[in-house]
Write a protein that holds these residues in place. Structure first.
Motif, PDB file in Angstrom:
ATOM      1  N   PRO A 172       0.821  -1.230   0.000  1.00 57.83           N
ATOM      2  CA  PRO A 172       0.000   0.000   0.000  1.00 57.83           C
ATOM      3  C   PRO A 172       0.843   1.264   0.000  1.00 57.83           C
ATOM      4  O   PRO A 172       0.598   2.190  -0.779  1.00 57.83           O
ATOM      5  CB  PRO A 172      -0.820  -0.117   1.287  1.00 57.83           C
ATOM      6  CG  PRO A 172      -0.726  -1.519   1.720  1.00 57.83           C
ATOM      7  CD  PRO A 172       0.466  -2.144   1.091  1.00 57.83           C
ATOM      8  N   TRP A 173       1.868   1.307   0.874  1.00 61.30           N
ATOM      9  CA  TRP A 173       2.660   2.538   0.943  1.00 61.30           C
ATOM     10  C   TRP A 173       3.497   2.711  -0.312  1.00 61.30           C
ATOM     11  O   TRP A 173       3.720   3.827  -0.777  1.00 61.30           O
ATOM     12  CB  TRP A 173       3.558   2.537   2.185  1.00 61.30           C
ATOM     13  CG  TRP A 173       4.488   1.362   2.252  1.00 61.30           C
ATOM     14  CD1 TRP A 173       4.238   0.173   2.849  1.00 61.30           C
ATOM     15  CD2 TRP A 173       5.784   1.269   1.671  1.00 61.30           C
ATOM     16  NE1 TRP A 173       5.298  -0.675   2.687  1.00 61.30           N
ATOM     17  CE2 TRP A 173       6.262  -0.031   1.967  1.00 61.30           C
ATOM     18  CE3 TRP A 173       6.590   2.130   0.936  1.00 61.30           C
ATOM     19  CZ2 TRP A 173       7.507  -0.479   1.537  1.00 61.30           C
ATOM     20  CZ3 TRP A 173       7.827   1.686   0.518  1.00 61.30           C
ATOM     21  CH2 TRP A 173       8.285   0.386   0.815  1.00 61.30           C
ATOM     22  N   GLY A 174       3.944   1.580  -0.869  1.00 59.95           N
ATOM     23  CA  GLY A 174       4.799   1.669  -2.051  1.00 59.95           C
ATOM     24  C   GLY A 174       4.037   2.162  -3.263  1.00 59.95           C
ATOM     25  O   GLY A 174       4.559   2.935  -4.072  1.00 59.95           O
ATOM     26  N   PHE A 175       2.791   1.737  -3.362  1.00 62.62           N
ATOM     27  CA  PHE A 175       1.998   2.125  -4.528  1.00 62.62           C
ATOM     28  C   PHE A 175       1.825   3.638  -4.583  1.00 62.62           C
ATOM     29  O   PHE A 175       2.114   4.282  -5.599  1.00 62.62           O
ATOM     30  CB  PHE A 175       0.638   1.433  -4.464  1.00 62.62           C
ATOM     31  CG  PHE A 175      -0.236   1.703  -5.640  1.00 62.62           C
ATOM     32  CD1 PHE A 175       0.054   1.139  -6.864  1.00 62.62           C
ATOM     33  CD2 PHE A 175      -1.341   2.533  -5.533  1.00 62.62           C
ATOM     34  CE1 PHE A 175      -0.735   1.394  -7.960  1.00 62.62           C
ATOM     35  CE2 PHE A 175      -2.144   2.797  -6.619  1.00 62.62           C
ATOM     36  CZ  PHE A 175      -1.833   2.221  -7.841  1.00 62.62           C
ATOM     37  N   PHE A 176       1.399   4.204  -3.436  1.00 62.47           N
ATOM     38  CA  PHE A 176       1.172   5.654  -3.443  1.00 62.47           C
ATOM     39  C   PHE A 176       2.482   6.414  -3.367  1.00 62.47           C
ATOM     40  O   PHE A 176       2.604   7.505  -3.922  1.00 62.47           O
ATOM     41  CB  PHE A 176       0.208   6.028  -2.323  1.00 62.47           C
ATOM     42  CG  PHE A 176      -1.160   5.472  -2.562  1.00 62.47           C
ATOM     43  CD1 PHE A 176      -1.986   6.041  -3.511  1.00 62.47           C
ATOM     44  CD2 PHE A 176      -1.608   4.348  -1.894  1.00 62.47           C
ATOM     45  CE1 PHE A 176      -3.237   5.510  -3.769  1.00 62.47           C
ATOM     46  CE2 PHE A 176      -2.855   3.819  -2.144  1.00 62.47           C
ATOM     47  CZ  PHE A 176      -3.665   4.396  -3.086  1.00 62.47           C
ATOM     48  N   GLY A 177       3.473   5.803  -2.698  1.00 64.67           N
ATOM     49  CA  GLY A 177       4.795   6.419  -2.697  1.00 64.67           C
ATOM     50  C   GLY A 177       5.339   6.535  -4.103  1.00 64.67           C
ATOM     51  O   GLY A 177       5.920   7.567  -4.479  1.00 64.67           O
ATOM     52  N   ALA A 178       5.138   5.491  -4.904  1.00 66.19           N
ATOM     53  CA  ALA A 178       5.632   5.515  -6.285  1.00 66.19           C
ATOM     54  C   ALA A 178       4.956   6.624  -7.068  1.00 66.19           C
ATOM     55  O   ALA A 178       5.607   7.339  -7.839  1.00 66.19           O
ATOM     56  CB  ALA A 178       5.382   4.165  -6.945  1.00 66.19           C
ATOM     57  N   ILE A 179       3.639   6.797  -6.847  1.00 65.94           N
ATOM     58  CA  ILE A 179       2.927   7.849  -7.581  1.00 65.94           C
ATOM     59  C   ILE A 179       3.478   9.215  -7.198  1.00 65.94           C
ATOM     60  O   ILE A 179       3.800  10.037  -8.062  1.00 65.94           O
ATOM     61  CB  ILE A 179       1.404   7.764  -7.299  1.00 65.94           C
ATOM     62  CG1 ILE A 179       0.845   6.484  -7.917  1.00 65.94           C
ATOM     63  CG2 ILE A 179       0.697   8.975  -7.866  1.00 65.94           C
ATOM     64  CD1 ILE A 179      -0.591   6.222  -7.578  1.00 65.94           C
ATOM     65  N   VAL A 180       3.616   9.439  -5.884  1.00 65.07           N
ATOM     66  CA  VAL A 180       4.129  10.738  -5.429  1.00 65.07           C
ATOM     67  C   VAL A 180       5.536  10.960  -5.966  1.00 65.07           C
ATOM     68  O   VAL A 180       5.856  12.020  -6.501  1.00 65.07           O
ATOM     69  CB  VAL A 180       4.121  10.815  -3.885  1.00 65.07           C
ATOM     70  CG1 VAL A 180       4.816  12.072  -3.417  1.00 65.07           C
ATOM     71  CG2 VAL A 180       2.714  10.768  -3.357  1.00 65.07           C
ATOM     72  N   PHE A 181       6.358   9.932  -5.865  1.00 69.38           N
ATOM     73  CA  PHE A 181       7.739  10.073  -6.321  1.00 69.38           C
ATOM     74  C   PHE A 181       7.793  10.347  -7.810  1.00 69.38           C
ATOM     75  O   PHE A 181       8.536  11.215  -8.275  1.00 69.38           O
ATOM     76  CB  PHE A 181       8.527   8.801  -6.005  1.00 69.38           C
ATOM     77  CG  PHE A 181       9.948   8.877  -6.457  1.00 69.38           C
ATOM     78  CD1 PHE A 181      10.885   9.547  -5.698  1.00 69.38           C
ATOM     79  CD2 PHE A 181      10.352   8.310  -7.654  1.00 69.38           C
ATOM     80  CE1 PHE A 181      12.197   9.649  -6.115  1.00 69.38           C
ATOM     81  CE2 PHE A 181      11.661   8.407  -8.076  1.00 69.38           C
ATOM     82  CZ  PHE A 181      12.583   9.083  -7.304  1.00 69.38           C
ATOM     83  N   PHE A 182       6.999   9.632  -8.559  1.00 66.84           N
ATOM     84  CA  PHE A 182       7.031   9.812 -10.006  1.00 66.84           C
ATOM     85  C   PHE A 182       6.563  11.211 -10.394  1.00 66.84           C
ATOM     86  O   PHE A 182       7.173  11.871 -11.245  1.00 66.84           O
ATOM     87  CB  PHE A 182       6.157   8.748 -10.674  1.00 66.84           C
ATOM     88  CG  PHE A 182       6.224   8.766 -12.166  1.00 66.84           C
ATOM     89  CD1 PHE A 182       7.402   8.436 -12.812  1.00 66.84           C
ATOM     90  CD2 PHE A 182       5.125   9.115 -12.932  1.00 66.84           C
ATOM     91  CE1 PHE A 182       7.481   8.453 -14.194  1.00 66.84           C
ATOM     92  CE2 PHE A 182       5.196   9.131 -14.305  1.00 66.84           C
ATOM     93  CZ  PHE A 182       6.382   8.794 -14.937  1.00 66.84           C
TER      94      PHE A 182
END
Lengths: 381, 382
Positions: free
Chosen positions: B212-222
């Motif tokens: 869960p954290w990685g999915f939204f983290g990836a979006i924010v990071f991207f």
């Protein structure tokens, strides 16, 4: 450091001249803006880079010879320019227009409205920073209509199609099918276009509450066209004057409430949908055969240099896609007009640019300019 | 299979082995470094050339046209033709420009763009340097391009350039913060700043993007990454329709090409970093590891190009609001979710952190609804 100071006298303000050579001034328009950071403190539109002496030229040639010059006013909508000029001369000389020619005229005018509004939306998105995608989609649809214009008038953009008392030529063989195809597919294209744009969060946040034009200011500055209607004033010359045969069609006038860029954008989309309704009714009603040039008009077209309208004056106006396009003619009974005046909607609509832009960001000024919809050929004449 | 997997490593070892036969040890170390440097210096510009072609081709397809197709098959030689054109163009320096700054800016802007490639793990054992602070190095060095961009904008003595430079600095400084915050969970979970360890922690399909954290983290990071390299919808520093070309308005010829090169190389680096941090880097079945890395990076690049072909641009205040009001709080709360994930035992952590993430999403969603645009109704007059 050299002495070409970046700052103007007041140390905090930055004077920037946007244009006349700039990617999104829609031609050779120039805005002298004074910026406080990114916020616009002052804006002065500078026009005239494309001045071609249109009115004086027209006063030194016969009435019909001006017709192709009107194409070059608003070079996106040559058909409606022709329409307004032809109406003015017809009023001046009392020329009647046959039934079928009236239908062809309205057909051309509404197709021109579709072209203009589609292109405007495309270029507005360009101003917003979308990288040409909506513009190219708009161009794709425009091509289809231009193909029809070419088949009918012989030219794609500079149509020179209208004559006093009618039109130059009848629709070509297969022309009706071409129009039916365009009208049939256009609302589907609009749906597609809207799916891409209207609900786009960035577009909404960039356009809503930006460049608000109040009802009062719009009326006082004699703004016309979609911009006026986006501010919520119900004024459409097609309804007010009921010129030509517009009283035979059922259509509504979409009105905005806020008067910002988004309303101006969306009112145009809705107007296109109304135009499609007009075209659908028109295709049903249009007589199969008939005169396209009245006898009096034919006489005027036969020897244009000798043709003299009676002395007097006349003002012919239509609802062009950009607003009220009017031609005021004064005749002294000679083959040349004594006075020839154009009321260009672009020029008058651009006068309120500063009022809409003050306090907004630079990026907004570009978008507001885009939403006003100017064509420099018409602004500068 | 085995040879294709490690083909580049094998080649490098072979070259080193050859030199080891007759040269002293310390020269071999230098040669080893030189090989890595050469590989990166070639890889960067070649990637940039390919990306220019790819972008024009993909955007062309999006826009219902072909894109370049004259030079070579599928227009593949177009970048070379462009390169020749760029090199032969006149180099114009405005009279009022600050000559030194104006000259140095395009030189400096390329350096960080190339440097960041040194810590990216392109495949199994294919990171040029396995720095133990690799991630920090990447983030720190990529920020340096801001200085070059501001030098270029200031040195040009052009008002549009100045506006672009001001925007660039504001934007890059703002987006740096949510970007760093969005990678903190990765560091938290892997316990390492080394890129190689981060990839190794994700081996076997345990990609962080699947949490869960990685999915939204990836979006924010991207998103932050896209903003960092000035691409649509965050391309304000060079917003063509507003400020002509922003900071590189006054650059022509090869100097302009260098800015362009830096932009595309950083774009690729950001894509590669997203793939490394959240999509398992070079981890993947069947294909060789370096190919997996390229596939993932190009998938990210494709999304960037897709953005470019679709979205309009933000306005400067909205851009700032997006970073500070939306991305930063979200990235911060994401750290908390990642901590939950890390601290709780295995099956429970998915549920708890998933619920926490959902709650945060709902909060952020409703908090941002307040100033988001509304749907409108229109009246029709007769």
């Amino acid at each position: 450091m050299s002495d070409t100071a970046v700052h103007s006298q007041e140390p905090q303000l930055l004077e920037v001249s946007i244009g006349p050579q700039h990617p999104s001034t829609h031609g050779v328009f120039r805005m002298n803006v004074v910026l406080d950071g990114e916020t616009i403190v002052k804006l002065k539109p500078v026009m005239g880079y494309l001045h071609r002496n249109h009115e004086q030229l027209a006063e030194n040639m016969s009435y019909l010879a001006s017709m192709p010059y009107t194409d070059r006013l608003d070079y996106i909508c040559s058909m409606t320019n022709n329409f307004a000029y032809a109406m003015a001369v017809e009023k001046l000389a009392g020329i009647d227009v046959p039934e079928r020619a009236q239908y062809i005229r309205v057909l051309m005018a509404e197709l021109t409205r579709l072209i203009n509004h589609t292109l405007l939306v495309g270029f507005l998105l360009n101003d917003l920073g979308a990288f040409f995608t909506p513009t190219l989609y708009a161009f794709r649809e425009r091509e289809k209509i231009l193909d029809f214009f070419e088949a009918t008038a012989g030219s794609r953009m500079m149509c020179n199609y209208f004559r006093f008392g009618g039109v130059k030529a009848d629709l070509p063989a297969g022309g009706m099918e071409q129009v039916k195809e365009i009208v049939k597919n256009y609302s589907r294209f609009l749906d597609e276009f809207e799916r891409l744009l209207t609900s786009n969060e960035i577009l909404r946040s960039r356009c809503q509450n930006v460049g608000i034009l109040s009802k009062e200011l719009a009326v006082n500055a004699s703004i016309t066209g979609p911009i006026l209607r986006a501010s919520g004033v119900n004024y459409d010359i097609r309804k007010v004057d009921k010129y030509s045969i517009y009283d035979r069609f059922e259509f509504k006038v979409p009105l905005g409430k806020v008067g910002d860029v988004y309303d101006r954008y969306y009112v145009r989309i809705l107007e296109m949908r109304e135009s499609i309704k007009i075209l659908q009714q028109l295709l049903k009603q249009m007589p199969e055969k008939g005169e396209i040039l009245s006898a009096k008009g034919a006489a005027a077209a036969k020897s244009p240099r000798m043709w003299k309208p009676p002395a007097g004056d006349a003002y012919g106006r239509i609802e062009s896609p950009k607003g009220e396009l009017g031609f005021y003619l004064v005749s002294d009974g000679s083959p040349k007009p004594y006075r020839y005046h154009v009321r260009p909607p672009s020029f008058i609509n651009i006068t309120i640019l500063e009022d809409m832009c003050l306090g907004q960001k630079v990026a907004d000024a570009i978008v507001i300019l885009g939403s006003v919809d100017i064509v420099l050929g018409e602004v500068d004449r | 299979m085995e040879t294709s997997e490690s083909i580049f490593v094998v080649i490098k070892k072979a070259i080193l082995g050859f030199f080891h036969g007759f040269l002293p040890d310390w020269t071999v170390v230098i040669i080893s470094i030189l090989i890595s440097v050469t590989a990166i210096v070639i890889f960067g510009p070649v990637t940039m050339m390919f990306l220019t072609w790819l972008e024009r081709k993909v955007v062309g397809r999006i826009q219902n046209r072909y894109g370049p197709n004259r030079a070579g098959i599928f227009g593949l030689l177009q970048p070379i033709a462009d390169g020749v054109k760029m090199l032969t163009k006149e180099d114009i320096v405005p009279r009022a420009a600050d000559k030194v700054t104006h000259f140095l800016a395009p030189v400096i802007v390329v350096i960080p763009a190339l440097l960041v490639f040194s810590v990216l793990p392109f495949g199994r054992g294919m990171a040029a340097v396995n720095l133990n602070v690799g991630l920090l190095f990447f983030l720190a060095v990529s920020t340096m391009s801001t200085i070059a961009i501001f030098m270029g904008s200031w040195g040009s003595r052009n008002k549009f350039s100045l506006l672009g430079g001001m925007r660039a600095v504001a934007q890059m400084v703002s987006y740096e913060i949510p970007m760093v915050m969005s990678v903190v969970p990765v560091i938290l979970v892997t316990g390492s700043l080394s890129m190689v360890s981060i990839v190794e922690a994700q081996l076997g399909g345990k990609w962080f993007v699947l949490t869960p954290w990685g999915f939204f983290g990836a979006i924010v990071f991207f998103l932050c990454g896209v903003a960092e390299v000035n691409r649509t919808p965050f391309d304000l520093p060079e917003g063509e329709s507003e400020i002509i070309a922003g900071f590189h308005t006054e650059y022509s010829g090869m100097k302009f090409a260098l800015f362009y090169m830096a932009e595309f190389m950083s774009a690729f680096a950001i894509a590669g970093l997203t793939a490394t941090l959240f999509f398992g880097g070079w981890d993947g079945p069947l294909l060789p590891s370096w190919l997996w890395f390229l596939v993932k990076s190009y998938a990210m690049i494709f999304i960037m190009i897709w953005f470019r072909g679709t979205l309009p641009r933000f306005r400067i205040d909205q851009l700032m609001g997006f970073a500070w009001k939306l991305l930063l709080p979200f990235a911060l709360l994401n750290i908390f979710v990642a901590a939950l994930w890390q601290m709780l035992p295995a099956p429970k952590n998915l549920i708890v952190s998933g619920i926490a993430e959902a709650v945060i999403l709902v909060i952020v969603f409703f908090a941002s609804r307040k100033d988001s645009p509304k749907k409108r109704t229109y009246v029709f007059a007769d």
